[in-house]
Design a protein around this motif. Structure first.
Motif, short mmCIF file in Angstrom:
data_model
loop_
_atom_site.label_atom_id
_atom_site.label_comp_id
_atom_site.label_asym_id
_atom_site.label_seq_id
_atom_site.Cartn_x
_atom_site.Cartn_y
_atom_site.Cartn_z
N PHE A 177 1.32 -1.18 0.34
CA PHE A 177 0.09 0.15 0.33
C PHE A 177 0.85 1.29 0.37
O PHE A 177 2.14 0.98 0.14
CB PHE A 177 -1.44 -0.06 1.13
N HIS A 178 -0.11 2.38 -0.39
CA HIS A 178 1.19 3.46 -0.02
C HIS A 178 0.86 3.84 0.50
O HIS A 178 2.43 4.95 1.61
CB HIS A 178 0.98 4.56 -1.16
N GLY A 179 -0.10 3.92 1.22
CA GLY A 179 -0.46 4.78 2.94
C GLY A 179 -1.37 4.41 3.73
O GLY A 179 -1.80 3.38 2.96
N GLY A 180 -1.86 4.60 4.73
CA GLY A 180 -2.27 3.63 6.26
C GLY A 180 -2.18 2.72 5.95
O GLY A 180 -1.41 2.55 5.79
N GLN A 181 -2.86 1.60 6.27
CA GLN A 181 -3.14 0.16 6.14
C GLN A 181 -2.99 -0.82 4.75
O GLN A 181 -3.10 -1.70 5.59
CB GLN A 181 -3.17 -0.08 7.26
N ALA A 182 -3.30 0.21 4.05
CA ALA A 182 -4.32 -0.62 2.96
C ALA A 182 -4.16 -0.64 1.71
O ALA A 182 -4.09 0.82 1.76
CB ALA A 182 -5.81 -1.16 3.77
N GLY A 183 -3.91 -1.40 0.20
CA GLY A 183 -3.84 -0.83 -0.77
C GLY A 183 -4.60 -1.50 -1.41
O GLY A 183 -5.42 -2.83 -1.06
N LEU A 184 -5.64 -1.32 -3.01
CA LEU A 184 -6.46 -2.38 -3.79
C LEU A 184 -5.47 -2.77 -4.54
O LEU A 184 -4.63 -1.82 -5.23
CB LEU A 184 -6.86 -1.13 -4.15
N ARG A 185 -5.49 -4.03 -5.03
CA ARG A 185 -4.41 -5.18 -5.74
C ARG A 185 -5.62 -5.40 -6.72
O ARG A 185 -6.49 -6.02 -6.31
CB ARG A 185 -4.48 -6.02 -5.32
N ILE A 186 -5.58 -4.83 -8.05
CA ILE A 186 -6.42 -5.84 -9.24
C ILE A 186 -5.64 -7.02 -10.07
O ILE A 186 -3.82 -6.20 -10.04
CB ILE A 186 -6.84 -4.91 -10.73
N GLN A 187 -5.45 -8.15 -10.59
CA GLN A 187 -4.89 -8.93 -10.75
C GLN A 187 -5.65 -10.28 -11.30
O GLN A 187 -6.75 -10.22 -11.36
CB GLN A 187 -3.79 -9.78 -9.83
N ASN A 188 -4.66 -10.87 -12.61
CA ASN A 188 -5.40 -11.83 -12.82
C ASN A 188 -6.80 -11.67 -14.28
O ASN A 188 -7.45 -12.04 -14.15
CB ASN A 188 -5.76 -12.76 -11.96
N LEU A 189 -6.21 -10.68 -15.18
CA LEU A 189 -7.25 -9.66 -14.99
C LEU A 189 -7.36 -10.45 -16.98
O LEU A 189 -8.48 -10.29 -17.31
CB LEU A 189 -7.24 -8.33 -15.86
N GLU A 190 -6.49 -11.56 -16.98
CA GLU A 190 -6.38 -12.25 -18.01
C GLU A 190 -8.04 -13.26 -18.28
O GLU A 190 -8.76 -13.64 -19.53
CB GLU A 190 -5.51 -13.29 -18.30
N SER A 191 -8.12 -13.54 -17.39
CA SER A 191 -9.33 -14.01 -16.68
C SER A 191 -10.44 -13.85 -17.06
O SER A 191 -12.05 -14.55 -16.83
CB SER A 191 -9.26 -15.40 -15.75
N ALA A 192 -10.72 -12.80 -17.06
CA ALA A 192 -12.09 -11.57 -16.74
C ALA A 192 -12.39 -11.31 -18.35
O ALA A 192 -12.07 -11.79 -19.44
CB ALA A 192 -11.53 -10.35 -16.63
#
Length: 579
Positions: A176-191
């Motif tokens: 993460f960049h700030g705070g205690q969490a970030g948002l991750r996006i992955q495995n988009l080949e299966s979208a």
């Protein structure tokens, strides 16, 4: 006997017509060449392309060589231009001078950066101090949970996403960049295809006709050759009523594998609520993190100063209209680059000003903006635009003597929003038609024998002159429906949308215009060009085809020349208006 002779003569005439038609070669067989002629090496490259085209049957080219800045060019540029002109004269190769650019207007704006089309900001709140008044957000804006600190089932609270990509999106409490969490996006080949991959959105209130800046921190990993930057794959945007996008900015390549901040600006138009959307547009490998998504109201960034884009400062309570130069210092944005990564200036309060410390001011102005990577549109209603063009076109005639002038009026994605445009009470179709009429008059005044060509898209109901973008075409105050009704006669129309080529060619031919096709478009083969030729064969008034590369890919130029220069059967009929 007389009947038999008459039938024989008719048969001979028919055979002669077929024989002639089989030998037809279109008179326009061009190449598109873009160059700044900034060096002798570049001149040699351009001359090489001209010679290769000529050797393979091409007889002209559209030359994009910063002609809208020709009055600013030095002796070296003109020397190279003369050399190129003389070569073309010796080879009997025509030059079409690309000029009078509206949609991509760096040339004109080099004369006056304030001639960009302006978007209105109305009654933004500035609060006066002793020496300067500064913007105060009114009302305050923010994105709840923009740090992605809270969520359920691994998804951030308050954000919407489609079920098709739910498994690709997760909160990450390790990266993460700030705070205690970030948002991750992955495995988009299966979208799922067409699902806009990993896009999330949140709706927030805003004030109509204000300027805002969105910020988000991004980190990418192992995205491979998917070209995530500059291509529009990674997006951060605002969407208003009717699904109208309010900003079209591609996130630039940061040249880093670490966290970087992306910033975009937008005008809220008439919206009191917008949907903030971010994520990955296409299915792609690797992982992408987002964090610290925020929004802020911003002040005089890219403020325009011209007659058709006035600035006003008035007291909120008193209603007094304060005077520039008397109550406050002249306002300008010295960093104006049409982007939103810098802060705008404050309003300097002059000695003896009627503005008192602590006074709340309502400030209105117009700001410029970019589309995608670097596109800036000029105002089609500001008189100075035509004054500059009236100076540059005679210089093009003087230094180049082109047979054709090619009007670069394509993809005009901002328009009708400044005071100069709004006060005319015209539709976008009428505004652009009037612009082209003035351009034609300028060209004809300098060169009465000129042939004038224009791109098709802004006057084609099968392309950009319709309402498929909704009530507003991109950031325009309306769309270009019926623009063709205001297009001057006698022009040559360059049709370039392959998928609707038959409809487009027929549409303009039926209106009496001559046409030609813009083929190739950086493809890996010439299949589309063969199809274009078949469409041209069925079109009265068709004049030919152009090799059109935006990426300077010329490997197929010889084969293209051979293809379009071979005699073809052509039975489409005479030119429109011919006897």
């Amino acid at each position: 006997m007389k009947r038999n002779i008459l039938l024989l003569l008719l048969s001979l005439a028919a055979l002669l017509a077929v024989s002639c038609s089989r030998g037809t070669v279109y008179p326009i067989r061009w190449n598109y060449i873009s160059t700044g002629l900034q060096s002798d090496e570049e001149l040699a490259r351009v001359e090489g392309l001209v010679k290769v085209g000529h050797e393979h049957g091409l007889n002209g080219f559209l030359l994009s060589a910063a002609f809208d800045q020709i009055d600013q060019k030095g002796e070296d540029y003109l020397r190279r231009l003369y050399h190129l002109r003389d070569l073309c004269d010796s080879l009997h190769v025509d030059i079409a001078a690309g000029c009078l650019n509206v949609g991509y207007n760096g040339g004109l704006l080099s004369h006056n950066r304030n001639l960009a089309e302006g978007m209105p900001v109305v009654d933004a709140l500035f609060v006066a101090g002793k020496t300067e008044a500064v913007l105060t957000a009114d009302p305050a804006v923010g994105i709840p949970n923009g740090g992605f600190e809270s969520g359920q089932d691994g998804h951030p609270d308050g954000f919407s996403l489609s079920d098709s990509v739910a498994d690709c999106v997760a909160l990450d409490r390790e990266v993460f960049h700030g705070g205690q969490a970030g948002l991750r996006i992955q495995n988009l080949e299966s979208a799922e295809a067409g699902s806009r991959a990993g896009v999330l959105s949140v709706s927030i209130p805003v004030q109509p006709k204000r300027c805002y800046r969105l910020r988000v921190w991004i980190k990418v990993e192992d995205m491979g050759e998917s070209q995530p930057f500059g291509s529009g794959n990674l997006r951060l945007t605002a969407i208003g009523a009717g699904h109208q996008e309010l900003c079209y900015r591609n996130i630039r390549d940061p040249k880093t594998s670490d966290w970087f901040e992306a910033e975009v600006g937008f005008n809220s138009f008439g919206n009191d609520k917008v949907e903030i959307s971010f994520g990955v547009q296409e299915r792609t490998p690797g992982r992408i993190w987002f964090d610290d998504l925020s929004i802020e109201e911003i002040g005089l960034v890219n403020v325009l100063r011209r007659p058709g884009a006035p600035l006003s400062v008035r007291g909120e309570k008193s209603g007094v209209e304060y005077e520039e130069g008397r109550d406050f210092a002249p306002v300008s944005d010295p960093q104006m680059d049409y982007d939103f990564e810098h802060d705008g200036p404050g309003i300097g309060i002059l000695p003896g000003s009627r503005i008192k410390p602590g006074e709340r001011l309502r400030v209105s102005w117009y700001h410029a903006t970019q589309i995608y990577n670097d596109q800036v549109t000029c105002c089609m209603s500001e008189p100075e635009v035509y004054e500059i063009w009236s100076r540059t076109v005679p210089l093009i005639k003087q230094h180049l003597h082109p047979k054709y002038y090619f009007l670069n009026v394509d993809e005009v994605r901002v328009g009708g929003t400044c005071k100069a445009c709004a006060d005319r009470h015209l539709s976008m179709g009428e505004i652009i038609g009037d612009c082209v009429q003035k351009q034609v008059e300028i060209v004809k005044a300098a060169d009465p024998n000129a042939e004038i060509v224009i791109w098709s898209d802004m006057f084609d109901p099968n392309h950009n002159a319709n309402n498929r973008h909704g009530d507003n075409y991109y950031l325009c105050a309306g769309n270009y429906d019926k623009s063709w009704e205001h297009l001057p006669k006698g022009l040559i129309i360059a049709c370039w949308f392959y998928e609707v080529r038959d409809k487009s060619l027929k549409f303009f031919s039926d209106l009496g215009y001559r046409t030609f096709a813009c083929g190739y478009y950086d493809a890996d083969n010439l299949d589309h060009d063969a199809a274009w030729l078949a469409s041209l064969d069925a079109t009265p008034g068709a004049l030919g085809i152009m090799y059109t590369s935006w990426l300077d890919k010329f490997e197929l130029l010889p084969a293209f020349g051979d293809l379009v220069s071979a005699p073809r059967k052509h039975t489409a009929g005479p030119l429109p208006g011919s006897k």
